[in-house]
Design a protein around this motif. Structure first.
Motif, PDB file in Angstrom:
ATOM      1  N   UNK A 332       0.334  -0.904   0.047  1.00  0.00           N
ATOM      2  CA  UNK A 332       0.194   0.057   0.028  1.00  0.00           C
ATOM      3  C   UNK A 332       1.155   1.530  -0.128  1.00  0.00           C
ATOM      4  N   UNK A 333       0.262   2.165  -0.572  1.00  0.00           N
ATOM      5  CA  UNK A 333       1.296   3.578  -0.657  1.00  0.00           C
ATOM      6  C   UNK A 333       0.822   4.428  -1.542  1.00  0.00           C
ATOM      7  N   UNK A 334       0.568   5.838  -0.874  1.00  0.00           N
ATOM      8  CA  UNK A 334       0.575   6.970  -1.283  1.00  0.00           C
ATOM      9  C   UNK A 334       1.048   8.060  -1.747  1.00  0.00           C
ATOM     10  N   UNK A 335       0.717   8.601  -2.864  1.00  0.00           N
ATOM     11  CA  UNK A 335       1.327   9.552  -3.705  1.00  0.00           C
ATOM     12  C   UNK A 335       0.467  10.635  -3.859  1.00  0.00           C
ATOM     13  N   UNK A 336       1.589  11.677  -4.489  1.00  0.00           N
ATOM     14  CA  UNK A 336       0.592  12.970  -4.710  1.00  0.00           C
ATOM     15  C   UNK A 336       0.703  13.057  -5.740  1.00  0.00           C
ATOM     16  N   UNK A 337      -0.264  13.152  -7.121  1.00  0.00           N
ATOM     17  CA  UNK A 337      -0.342  13.593  -8.605  1.00  0.00           C
ATOM     18  C   UNK A 337      -0.195  14.206  -9.023  1.00  0.00           C
ATOM     19  N   UNK A 338       0.799  14.247  -9.735  1.00  0.00           N
ATOM     20  CA  UNK A 338       0.803  16.445 -10.407  1.00  0.00           C
ATOM     21  C   UNK A 338      -0.156  16.020 -11.806  1.00  0.00           C
ATOM     22  N   UNK A 339      -1.904  16.394 -11.471  1.00  0.00           N
ATOM     23  CA  UNK A 339      -2.825  16.011 -12.901  1.00  0.00           C
ATOM     24  C   UNK A 339      -3.358  16.700 -13.749  1.00  0.00           C
ATOM     25  N   UNK A 340      -3.140  16.633 -14.951  1.00  0.00           N
ATOM     26  CA  UNK A 340      -3.040  17.813 -15.700  1.00  0.00           C
ATOM     27  C   UNK A 340      -4.851  18.137 -15.812  1.00  0.00           C
ATOM     28  N   UNK A 341      -5.548  19.514 -15.972  1.00  0.00           N
ATOM     29  CA  UNK A 341      -6.601  19.540 -15.597  1.00  0.00           C
ATOM     30  C   UNK A 341      -6.722  19.770 -17.421  1.00  0.00           C
ATOM     31  N   UNK A 342      -7.381  18.265 -17.672  1.00  0.00           N
ATOM     32  CA  UNK A 342      -7.753  18.073 -19.299  1.00  0.00           C
ATOM     33  C   UNK A 342      -8.585  17.768 -19.136  1.00  0.00           C
ATOM     34  N   UNK A 343      -9.243  17.488 -20.616  1.00  0.00           N
ATOM     35  CA  UNK A 343     -10.474  16.424 -20.337  1.00  0.00           C
ATOM     36  C   UNK A 343      -9.495  14.635 -20.755  1.00  0.00           C
ATOM     37  N   UNK A 344     -10.016  13.847 -20.088  1.00  0.00           N
ATOM     38  CA  UNK A 344      -9.045  12.477 -20.597  1.00  0.00           C
ATOM     39  C   UNK A 344      -7.955  12.041 -19.512  1.00  0.00           C
ATOM     40  N   UNK A 345      -7.932  13.072 -18.730  1.00  0.00           N
ATOM     41  CA  UNK A 345      -6.585  12.237 -18.116  1.00  0.00           C
ATOM     42  C   UNK A 345      -6.328  11.867 -16.851  1.00  0.00           C
ATOM     43  N   UNK A 346      -7.980  11.719 -16.145  1.00  0.00           N
ATOM     44  CA  UNK A 346      -7.857  11.225 -15.123  1.00  0.00           C
ATOM     45  C   UNK A 346      -8.215   9.260 -15.502  1.00  0.00           C
ATOM     46  N   UNK A 371      -3.521  24.868 -14.031  1.00  0.00           N
ATOM     47  CA  UNK A 371      -3.421  23.542 -15.089  1.00  0.00           C
ATOM     48  C   UNK A 371      -3.295  22.440 -14.708  1.00  0.00           C
ATOM     49  N   UNK A 372      -2.936  22.375 -13.433  1.00  0.00           N
ATOM     50  CA  UNK A 372      -2.635  21.689 -13.138  1.00  0.00           C
ATOM     51  C   UNK A 372      -3.077  21.765 -11.471  1.00  0.00           C
ATOM     52  N   UNK A 373      -3.313  20.322 -10.839  1.00  0.00           N
ATOM     53  CA  UNK A 373      -4.285  19.998 -10.099  1.00  0.00           C
ATOM     54  C   UNK A 373      -3.470  18.720  -8.889  1.00  0.00           C
ATOM     55  N   UNK A 374      -3.227  18.890  -7.918  1.00  0.00           N
ATOM     56  CA  UNK A 374      -2.737  17.663  -6.865  1.00  0.00           C
ATOM     57  C   UNK A 374      -3.703  17.000  -6.585  1.00  0.00           C
ATOM     58  N   UNK A 375      -3.622  15.434  -6.287  1.00  0.00           N
ATOM     59  CA  UNK A 375      -4.415  14.407  -5.898  1.00  0.00           C
ATOM     60  C   UNK A 375      -3.270  13.949  -5.014  1.00  0.00           C
ATOM     61  N   UNK A 376      -4.377  13.585  -3.903  1.00  0.00           N
ATOM     62  CA  UNK A 376      -3.655  12.706  -3.223  1.00  0.00           C
ATOM     63  C   UNK A 376      -4.286  11.489  -3.653  1.00  0.00           C
ATOM     64  N   UNK A 377      -3.001  10.167  -3.500  1.00  0.00           N
ATOM     65  CA  UNK A 377      -4.148   9.044  -4.164  1.00  0.00           C
ATOM     66  C   UNK A 377      -3.203   7.450  -3.340  1.00  0.00           C
ATOM     67  N   UNK A 378      -4.426   6.747  -3.031  1.00  0.00           N
ATOM     68  CA  UNK A 378      -3.437   5.805  -2.258  1.00  0.00           C
ATOM     69  C   UNK A 378      -3.828   4.384  -2.882  1.00  0.00           C
ATOM     70  N   UNK A 379      -3.356   3.408  -2.304  1.00  0.00           N
ATOM     71  CA  UNK A 379      -3.372   2.372  -3.564  1.00  0.00           C
ATOM     72  C   UNK A 379      -2.844   1.145  -3.140  1.00  0.00           C
ATOM     73  N   UNK A 380      -3.369   0.004  -3.251  1.00  0.00           N
ATOM     74  CA  UNK A 380      -3.655  -0.910  -2.649  1.00  0.00           C
ATOM     75  C   UNK A 380      -3.447  -2.298  -3.709  1.00  0.00           C
ATOM     76  N   UNK A 381      -2.033  -3.197  -3.485  1.00  0.00           N
ATOM     77  CA  UNK A 381      -2.341  -4.129  -4.673  1.00  0.00           C
ATOM     78  C   UNK A 381      -1.686  -4.943  -3.916  1.00  0.00           C
ATOM     79  N   UNK A 382      -1.644  -6.280  -5.042  1.00  0.00           N
ATOM     80  CA  UNK A 382      -1.878  -7.633  -4.113  1.00  0.00           C
ATOM     81  C   UNK A 382       0.064  -8.317  -4.061  1.00  0.00           C
ATOM     82  N   UNK A 383       0.544  -7.735  -4.809  1.00  0.00           N
ATOM     83  CA  UNK A 383       2.348  -7.671  -4.543  1.00  0.00           C
ATOM     84  C   UNK A 383       2.850  -6.520  -4.901  1.00  0.00           C
ATOM     85  N   UNK A 384       3.800  -6.067  -4.103  1.00  0.00           N
ATOM     86  CA  UNK A 384       4.985  -5.304  -4.110  1.00  0.00           C
ATOM     87  C   UNK A 384       4.976  -4.441  -4.875  1.00  0.00           C
ATOM     88  N   UNK A 385       5.950  -5.618  -5.691  1.00  0.00           N
ATOM     89  CA  UNK A 385       5.960  -5.437  -7.367  1.00  0.00           C
ATOM     90  C   UNK A 385       5.574  -5.227  -8.397  1.00  0.00           C
TER      91      UNK A 385
END
Length: 415
Positions: A332-346, A371-385
């Protein structure tokens, strides 16, 4: 003059009036995993779910034998010592006043009250333990009561030695290695004093929480010193200063015999013991098991006893334990993503996630029309790799991001 070993055996026999000896159980799961003969001394199965009852009861017994008129005992504790003192007060039919910090979880207050019944009065005072301790000692002097130290008392140390008396009798032979958790040093002092006399071939390893390494600091300074800061997560062993009496018992220890357990790694061990073995351990109770991977080469083929010192775990803390374990394990990791504010970026970002990836947190942090917005994202996954593949795609798409999983300051405010 009675030897320490003789006194410990006498105390152990007397202790049988209070409760039967705790189990010494061979753990097949750990034995197979490490190719060793691994046993758990289950202090988490005592009447108060920790070994603390032994020392509190013995100290109270000794005081009353020397001064039968003493019927008022005081302690300061937010956890296992409070429960042990409460249980002993009810057993002896004496009055107990137990000081606890105002911040003590209600579950611990209720358990202490349940063990002591009408024999104890609980006083909530102070935001921090040092304030609670000072208030308890001032009250004790004013009332002429007897203060029961959680560890820095020879009778408490003698009481904790009963753990070693039992395990040696139960095992029927001297173990090659005993692994001991260390907070204030009472358990380690009693167990080592007995086994060094009765089983001199037995070696020891001592485990402290990384954020509360008072024994390590004392060995480095050749005297007990107060830590500047203490991480309170491992509340049963997070002690700012080793006791003077306990250091006198433990000053022979070599620094390389003391291991430090990161708090987040302890969470992994707690979950493993719960999910695989069905054993509920508090953070301090998991310390001895937590360091087994570090000792894997050393313990192969040997008989090892781990003291599981306590099981007073509030299940309201389970989400926190799981969260910390996942972060330590890298799934599980948390990161700040700098998301472009344009259609389709998400949509572009979401397409990068693999079949084993799951979004656990998604929060826009954008504060203005940029033009960019920051997003706090937490991702869980099955394997660290799996994260390597995700980050590679982010880099290829020129998405700017910052991993804040182990950034303590940002994590404290954002996660």
């Amino acid at each position: 003059m009675t030897s320490f070993a003789d006194a410990a055996r006498s105390t152990t026999r007397a202790l049988r009036d209070l409760f039967p000896r705790t189990p010494l159980q061979r753990n097949d799961h750990l034995s197979r995993r490490f190719g060793a003969d691994i046993w758990l001394k289950r202090e988490d199965l005592s009447p108060v779910r920790s070994y603390k009852l032994r020392g509190a009861w013995n100290a109270m017994r000794k005081v009353r034998a020397a001064n039968p008129a003493q019927r008022h005992f005081v302690c300061a504790s937010a956890g296992n010592h409070a429960q042990g003192v409460a249980f002993a007060c009810r057993h002896f039919g004496v009055q107990g006043t137990i000081f606890m910090p105002v911040t003590t979880p209600q579950q611990k207050i209720d358990k202490t009250r349940a063990f002591g019944g009408d024999a104890v009065r609980i006083v909530l005072t102070g935001d921090y333990f040092d304030q609670t301790l000072a208030a308890s000692q001032s009250f004790c002097a004013e009332k002429g009561a007897h203060f029961l130290s959680p560890f820095d008392d020879e009778d408490v140390i003698e009481g904790q030695a009963s753990v070693a008396v039992e395990l040696l009798d139960q095992l029927g032979r001297a173990p090659d290695l005993v692994i001991l958790p260390v907070g204030g040093g009472g358990l380690a002092s009693g167990v080592t004093a007995y086994l060094r006399a009765e089983a001199p071939q037995t070696a020891f390893r001592f485990v402290e929480p990384l954020g509360g390494a008072s024994l390590t600091a004392a060995l480095q300074a050749a005297e007990p010193v107060k830590l500047k800061t203490v991480n309170s997560f491992v509340d049963g062993a997070a002690v700012a200063r080793l006791g003077d009496k306990t250091f006198a018992h433990l000053s022979w220890i070599r620094p390389e015999e003391v291991l430090l357990a990161p708090e987040d790694r302890i969470c992994v061990t707690m979950l493993d013991m719960l999910n695989v073995e069905g054993i509920v351990l508090e953070p301090a109770g998991a310390l001895s098991v937590d360091v087994l991977p570090e000792l894997a080469e050393e313990i192969a083929g040997k008989t090892v006893v781990c003291i599981t010192s306590g099981g007073n775990f509030d299940f309201e803390r389970l989400p926190e334990v799981k969260e910390r374990a996942q972060r330590y394990s890298g799934v599980k990791k948390y990161f700040i993503l700098r998301m472009p504010q344009r259609p389709g970026a998400l949509k572009e970002f979401l397409a990068m996630l693999g079949p084993e990836d799951d979004i656990a947190r998604f929060e826009y942090l954008k504060k203005s029309a940029r033009n960019f917005g920051s997003v706090l994202i937490g991702i869980e996954t099955a394997r660290a790799e799996n994260f390597a593949a995700l980050f590679a795609q982010l880099d290829a798409a020129a998405f700017a991001y910052r991993d804040i999983t182990r950034d303590e300051i940002l994590a404290e405010f954002l996660i």
